[in-house]
Design an enzyme around this catalytic site. Structure first.
Site, PDB file in Angstrom:
ATOM      1  N   CYS A   7      -5.705   1.873   5.910  1.00 32.07           N
ATOM      2  CA  CYS A   7      -6.133   0.546   6.471  1.00 32.07           C
ATOM      3  C   CYS A   7      -5.848   0.107   7.866  1.00 32.07           C
ATOM      4  O   CYS A   7      -5.109   0.668   8.082  1.00 32.07           O
ATOM      5  CB  CYS A   7      -6.204  -0.407   5.383  1.00 32.07           C
ATOM      6  SG  CYS A   7      -4.441  -1.399   5.056  1.00 32.07           S
ATOM      7  N   CYS A  27      -2.029  -0.830   7.773  1.00 31.99           N
ATOM      8  CA  CYS A  27      -0.704   0.739   7.492  1.00 31.99           C
ATOM      9  C   CYS A  27      -1.176   1.328   8.422  1.00 31.99           C
ATOM     10  O   CYS A  27      -0.203   1.727   9.404  1.00 31.99           O
ATOM     11  CB  CYS A  27      -1.151   1.113   5.789  1.00 31.99           C
ATOM     12  SG  CYS A  27      -1.007   1.029   4.478  1.00 31.99           S
ATOM     13  N   HIS A  39       0.395  -0.924   0.413  1.00 26.59           N
ATOM     14  CA  HIS A  39      -0.063   0.213  -0.577  1.00 26.59           C
ATOM     15  C   HIS A  39       1.070   1.180   0.333  1.00 26.59           C
ATOM     16  O   HIS A  39       1.886   0.815  -0.231  1.00 26.59           O
ATOM     17  CB  HIS A  39      -0.718   0.077   1.682  1.00 26.59           C
ATOM     18  CG  HIS A  39      -2.100  -0.747   1.133  1.00 26.59           C
ATOM     19  ND1 HIS A  39      -2.684  -1.241   2.081  1.00 26.59           N
ATOM     20  CD2 HIS A  39      -2.323  -2.311  -0.386  1.00 26.59           C
ATOM     21  CE1 HIS A  39      -3.746  -1.823   1.657  1.00 26.59           C
ATOM     22  NE2 HIS A  39      -3.718  -2.640   0.457  1.00 26.59           N
ATOM     23  N   GLU A  52       1.358   3.796   1.925  1.00 27.57           N
ATOM     24  CA  GLU A  52       1.607   4.002   3.435  1.00 27.57           C
ATOM     25  C   GLU A  52       3.119   3.438   3.595  1.00 27.57           C
ATOM     26  O   GLU A  52       4.350   3.678   4.335  1.00 27.57           O
ATOM     27  CB  GLU A  52       1.454   3.704   4.401  1.00 27.57           C
ATOM     28  CG  GLU A  52      -0.269   4.736   4.144  1.00 27.57           C
ATOM     29  CD  GLU A  52      -1.436   4.245   4.260  1.00 27.57           C
ATOM     30  OE1 GLU A  52      -2.262   4.765   3.701  1.00 27.57           O
ATOM     31  OE2 GLU A  52      -1.060   3.280   3.443  1.00 27.57           O
ATOM     32  N   SER A  82      -7.425   7.861   3.686  1.00 28.13           N
ATOM     33  CA  SER A  82      -7.541   6.842   5.633  1.00 28.13           C
ATOM     34  C   SER A  82      -7.034   5.130   5.169  1.00 28.13           C
ATOM     35  O   SER A  82      -7.027   4.893   4.809  1.00 28.13           O
ATOM     36  CB  SER A  82      -8.977   7.057   5.665  1.00 28.13           C
ATOM     37  OG  SER A  82      -9.462   6.297   6.756  1.00 28.13           O
TER      38      SER A  82
END
Length: 141
Positions: A75, A78, A46, A48, A73
């Site tokens: 998950c 992350c 992801h 992040e 936002s």
């Protein structure tokens, strides 16, 4: 956030999901990344996670001086990395298209700031309409 948005666009241009992130320490970007699950055939990259990987190994004291900027936002995975490394602040572009465990982050002392960015929301909403199957795979549905 502008740099995180640039990362999201970079990811989309190369066939990925348009989510971007940057890690900032003392006003300087020390890591950046975008969602690379598709490009790298990865289960975990992801935006992040890619950003943290690209920042390299840091000491605990370094993370404590950081802010993570993400266009979406984070998950559970992350958010877990934010908690593990004790990153004290996360600034998100939006949480309407997806909302991770922000309440948990806040309960654990992380300052969560939602910019409610129309640009972030529109970029991801467009992608979700174009590639719903890929989006659902990315969020674990």
């Amino acid at each position: 956030m502008k740099e995180a948005i640039k990362e999201a666009y970079r990811g989309r241009i190369v066939g990925g999901i348009p989510i971007g992130a940057v890690l900032v320490k003392n006003g300087k970007i020390i890591g950046r990344g975008h969602n690379r699950r598709v490009q790298d055939n990865s289960a975990i990259l992801h935006a992040e996670m890619d950003c943290l990987e690209n920042a390299g190994r840091l000491k605990a004291g370094d993370y404590a001086k950081c802010t993570l900027y993400s266009t979406l936002s984070p998950c559970d995975m992350c958010s877990g990395a934010v908690l593990l490394y004790k990153i004290p602040r996360i600034v998100i572009g939006e949480n309407e298209t997806f909302k991770g465990p922000e309440t948990l982050l806040k309960k654990r002392g992380v300052k969560v700031i939602n910019l409610d960015s129309a640009e972030c929301r529109n970029m991801l909403s467009k992608f979700i309409k174009e590639r719903p199957t890929l989006w659902n795979e990315d969020i674990g549905e």
